[in-house]
Design a protein around this motif. Structure first.
Motif, PDB file in Angstrom:
ATOM      1  N   TYR A 147       7.851   6.170   2.501  1.00  0.00           N
ATOM      2  CA  TYR A 147       7.955   4.739   2.626  1.00  0.00           C
ATOM      3  C   TYR A 147       6.247   3.966   2.474  1.00  0.00           C
ATOM      4  CZ  TYR A 147      12.564   4.998   3.748  1.00  0.00           C
ATOM      5  OH  TYR A 147      14.053   5.458   3.720  1.00  0.00           O
ATOM      6  N   ALA A 148       5.355   4.625   3.200  1.00  0.00           N
ATOM      7  CA  ALA A 148       4.126   3.982   2.974  1.00  0.00           C
ATOM      8  C   ALA A 148       3.465   4.242   1.665  1.00  0.00           C
ATOM      9  CB  ALA A 148       2.978   4.824   4.059  1.00  0.00           C
ATOM     10  N   SER A 149       4.008   5.346   0.934  1.00  0.00           N
ATOM     11  CA  SER A 149       3.244   5.301  -0.480  1.00  0.00           C
ATOM     12  C   SER A 149       4.210   4.351  -1.331  1.00  0.00           C
ATOM     13  CB  SER A 149       3.748   7.124  -1.030  1.00  0.00           C
ATOM     14  OG  SER A 149       5.002   7.096  -0.973  1.00  0.00           O
ATOM     15  N   ARG A 150       5.265   3.862  -1.304  1.00  0.00           N
ATOM     16  CA  ARG A 150       5.825   3.020  -1.944  1.00  0.00           C
ATOM     17  C   ARG A 150       5.205   1.519  -1.584  1.00  0.00           C
ATOM     18  NH1 ARG A 150       7.788   8.039  -2.458  1.00  0.00           N
ATOM     19  NH2 ARG A 150       8.904   8.244  -4.317  1.00  0.00           N
ATOM     20  N   ALA A 151       4.699   1.600  -0.327  1.00  0.00           N
ATOM     21  CA  ALA A 151       3.925   0.129  -0.079  1.00  0.00           C
ATOM     22  C   ALA A 151       2.518   0.226  -0.926  1.00  0.00           C
ATOM     23  CB  ALA A 151       3.646   0.064   1.569  1.00  0.00           C
ATOM     24  N   VAL A 152       1.840   1.361  -0.944  1.00  0.00           N
ATOM     25  CA  VAL A 152       0.634   1.423  -1.473  1.00  0.00           C
ATOM     26  C   VAL A 152       0.701   1.111  -2.792  1.00  0.00           C
ATOM     27  CG1 VAL A 152      -1.102   3.258  -2.585  1.00  0.00           C
ATOM     28  CG2 VAL A 152      -0.363   3.103   0.108  1.00  0.00           C
ATOM     29  N   GLY A 153       1.961   1.558  -3.595  1.00  0.00           N
ATOM     30  CA  GLY A 153       2.408   1.315  -4.924  1.00  0.00           C
ATOM     31  C   GLY A 153       2.997  -0.171  -5.239  1.00  0.00           C
ATOM     32  N   TYR A 171       4.565   4.360  -7.494  1.00  0.00           N
ATOM     33  CA  TYR A 171       3.747   3.187  -8.022  1.00  0.00           C
ATOM     34  C   TYR A 171       4.414   2.415  -9.217  1.00  0.00           C
ATOM     35  CZ  TYR A 171       0.700   6.622  -5.565  1.00  0.00           C
ATOM     36  OH  TYR A 171       0.063   7.306  -4.717  1.00  0.00           O
ATOM     37  N   TRP A 172       5.697   2.504  -8.961  1.00  0.00           N
ATOM     38  CA  TRP A 172       6.514   1.737 -10.299  1.00  0.00           C
ATOM     39  C   TRP A 172       5.970   0.454 -10.098  1.00  0.00           C
ATOM     40  CZ3 TRP A 172       9.688  -2.308 -10.760  1.00  0.00           C
ATOM     41  CH2 TRP A 172      10.410  -2.499 -11.795  1.00  0.00           C
ATOM     42  N   ALA A 173       5.894  -0.362  -8.961  1.00  0.00           N
ATOM     43  CA  ALA A 173       5.629  -1.803  -9.050  1.00  0.00           C
ATOM     44  C   ALA A 173       4.356  -2.169  -9.758  1.00  0.00           C
ATOM     45  CB  ALA A 173       5.559  -2.230  -7.633  1.00  0.00           C
ATOM     46  N   ASP A 186      -1.472  -9.616 -14.446  1.00  0.00           N
ATOM     47  CA  ASP A 186      -2.527  -9.123 -13.790  1.00  0.00           C
ATOM     48  C   ASP A 186      -1.948  -8.404 -12.404  1.00  0.00           C
ATOM     49  OD1 ASP A 186      -4.552  -9.939 -15.252  1.00  0.00           O
ATOM     50  OD2 ASP A 186      -4.741 -12.184 -14.382  1.00  0.00           O
ATOM     51  N   VAL A 187      -2.481  -7.468 -11.874  1.00  0.00           N
ATOM     52  CA  VAL A 187      -1.792  -6.802 -10.827  1.00  0.00           C
ATOM     53  C   VAL A 187      -3.149  -6.144  -9.891  1.00  0.00           C
ATOM     54  CG1 VAL A 187      -1.830  -4.475 -12.031  1.00  0.00           C
ATOM     55  CG2 VAL A 187      -0.342  -5.126  -9.857  1.00  0.00           C
ATOM     56  N   GLU A 188      -2.978  -6.304  -8.475  1.00  0.00           N
ATOM     57  CA  GLU A 188      -3.938  -5.608  -7.681  1.00  0.00           C
ATOM     58  C   GLU A 188      -3.750  -4.161  -7.638  1.00  0.00           C
ATOM     59  OE1 GLU A 188      -4.401  -7.524  -3.850  1.00  0.00           O
ATOM     60  OE2 GLU A 188      -4.448  -9.773  -4.618  1.00  0.00           O
ATOM     61  N   VAL A 189      -4.788  -3.331  -7.554  1.00  0.00           N
ATOM     62  CA  VAL A 189      -4.553  -2.137  -7.535  1.00  0.00           C
ATOM     63  C   VAL A 189      -5.550  -1.750  -6.139  1.00  0.00           C
ATOM     64  CG1 VAL A 189      -5.192   0.202  -8.546  1.00  0.00           C
ATOM     65  CG2 VAL A 189      -4.304  -1.709  -9.842  1.00  0.00           C
ATOM     66  N   PRO A 190      -5.044  -0.611  -5.431  1.00  0.00           N
ATOM     67  CA  PRO A 190      -5.826  -0.099  -4.515  1.00  0.00           C
ATOM     68  C   PRO A 190      -7.064   0.417  -4.768  1.00  0.00           C
ATOM     69  CG  PRO A 190      -3.257   0.711  -4.097  1.00  0.00           C
ATOM     70  CD  PRO A 190      -3.497  -0.056  -5.418  1.00  0.00           C
ATOM     71  N   LYS A 191      -7.984  -0.069  -4.209  1.00  0.00           N
ATOM     72  CA  LYS A 191      -9.499   0.024  -4.775  1.00  0.00           C
ATOM     73  C   LYS A 191      -9.520   1.555  -4.823  1.00  0.00           C
ATOM     74  CE  LYS A 191     -11.782   0.082  -0.197  1.00  0.00           C
ATOM     75  NZ  LYS A 191     -12.901  -0.562   0.680  1.00  0.00           N
TER      76      LYS A 191
END
Length: 346
Positions: A45-51, A322-324, A334-339
């Motif tokens: 679940y956390a990985s889909r939030a990162v995504g 990271y589908w989203a 435009d999309v925010e990507v984890p740094k």
């Protein structure tokens, strides 16, 4: 180009950064058979939030041990389980998404016990991947009333764990579906005379223990595929009753009650979207659409033509955490990507 997929959505106190939902998908990964989430669930679940997913709905979580599909399914029937769920919620929140949980009871589709319970003694008609056909027994009126309290207690625990919203599972042939299905429910008590009553009472019981400003979601099968199964008009009537009882947002799926008969479910992108649109238009409620929406353009068009307020992507997110992010990029928004991943996701 600004997409609808990447725009915020809010309802009551639920504020989502985008319109993308990860729907509940069973992981069958409980290792101690006690219903408690494991490290697998946390990472999943956390990985889909990162995504970049806006709302993550934790998989079908059952209100009693015998209500699970399998012994490896989640449950939240004991206060001692709350900390493990709080860890899931914290992992989702820490990575920018909102957390929901789907509460449920498998009813006659429970496969790890010899005699599951149901609205009636009507069995599932074919073996499942977990084992042979089980012949259920009908819950007594008193047992059905006690089951409603179990849903309520699970909802209370979910609130204590910090979930942002709760989804009641009334689809796919599980217990609430078994009560509101004319082809399955053969009772002669109050829950047979009024097919919506069991679901209505579950909804009211859950509403009594969640915050007033927390939206309540409800997943419903808009039609059945078994021969003689109900269609959209019956589902809409059940939906009206459920809305009156307190449902805020409907999550629209189909089928799951039995092996398909002459009519088969679709197998093409967006095949369930028309059902979501009917609920949205006729009940005047927000809806989540599902059903092979993996292609970003299909998901976006579902929102563009006002067929749904949110879109859920299941198998696509199993394939790609990271589908989203990838969907929004594919639509040239435009999309925010984890740094930490900026060097890889350009």
């Amino acid at each position: 180009m600004k997409t609808i997929l990447n725009t915020p959505y809010s309802f009551k106190n639920l504020e989502l950064k985008n319109r993308i939902v990860m729907p509940p998908m069973c992981q069958y990964s409980v290792t101690k058979e006690d219903g408690t989430p494991t490290d697998w669930h946390y990472v999943h679940y956390a990985s889909r939030a990162v995504g970049g997913t806006g709302l993550i709905i934790v998989e079908m979580t059952n209100v009693e041990p015998n209500g699970r599909i399998s012994a490896n399914c989640l449950g939240l029937w004991d206060d001692a389980q709350i900390p493990a769920y709080k860890r899931l919620v914290d992992g989702i929140h820490d990575n920018g998404s909102k957390a929901a949980i789907q509460i449920a009871h498998a009813g006659r589709k429970a496969t790890h016990i010899e005699t599951p319970v149901s609205a009636s003694e009507t069995p599932v008609e074919e073996p499942t991947k977990f084992g042979p056909v089980r012949h259920p027994r009908a819950l007594s009126t008193e047992e059905a009333e006690e089951m409603i309290i179990k849903y309520q207690e699970t909802a209370r625990r979910a609130v204590e764990a910090g979930f942002d919203t709760i989804e009641i599972h009334g689809a796919h042939g599980y217990l609430i579906h078994q009560f509101h299905s004319p082809g399955i429910n053969k009772r002669d008590d109050k829950y047979g005379q009024d097919l919506a009553l069991f679901g209505v009472e579950v909804i009211k019981a859950v509403k009594a223990v969640i915050p007033d400003d927390m939206p309540l979601l409800f997943r419903i099968s808009a039609r059945e595929y078994m021969d003689g199964g109900y269609g959209i008009d019956h589902a809409l009537e059940m939906g009206r009753r459920y809305k009156e009882a307190g449902v805020d947002i409907f999550d629209i799926s189909t089928g799951g009650e039995a092996p398909p008969g002459q009519d088969k479910p679709g197998n093409y992108p967006g095949y369930q979207v028309s059902f979501a649109r009917r609920f949205k238009e006729e009940l005047d409620v927000p809806v989540i659409a599902v059903g092979i929406l993996d292609e970003p353009a299909v998901a976006e068009m579902t929102l563009q033509d006002n067929s749904a307020d949110l879109v859920a992507v299941g198998r696509g997110m199993l394939n790609d955490p990271y589908w989203a992010i990838h969907a929004v990029k594919a639509l040239r928004d435009d999309v925010e990507v984890p740094k930490q991943y900026e060097r890889g996701i350009r």
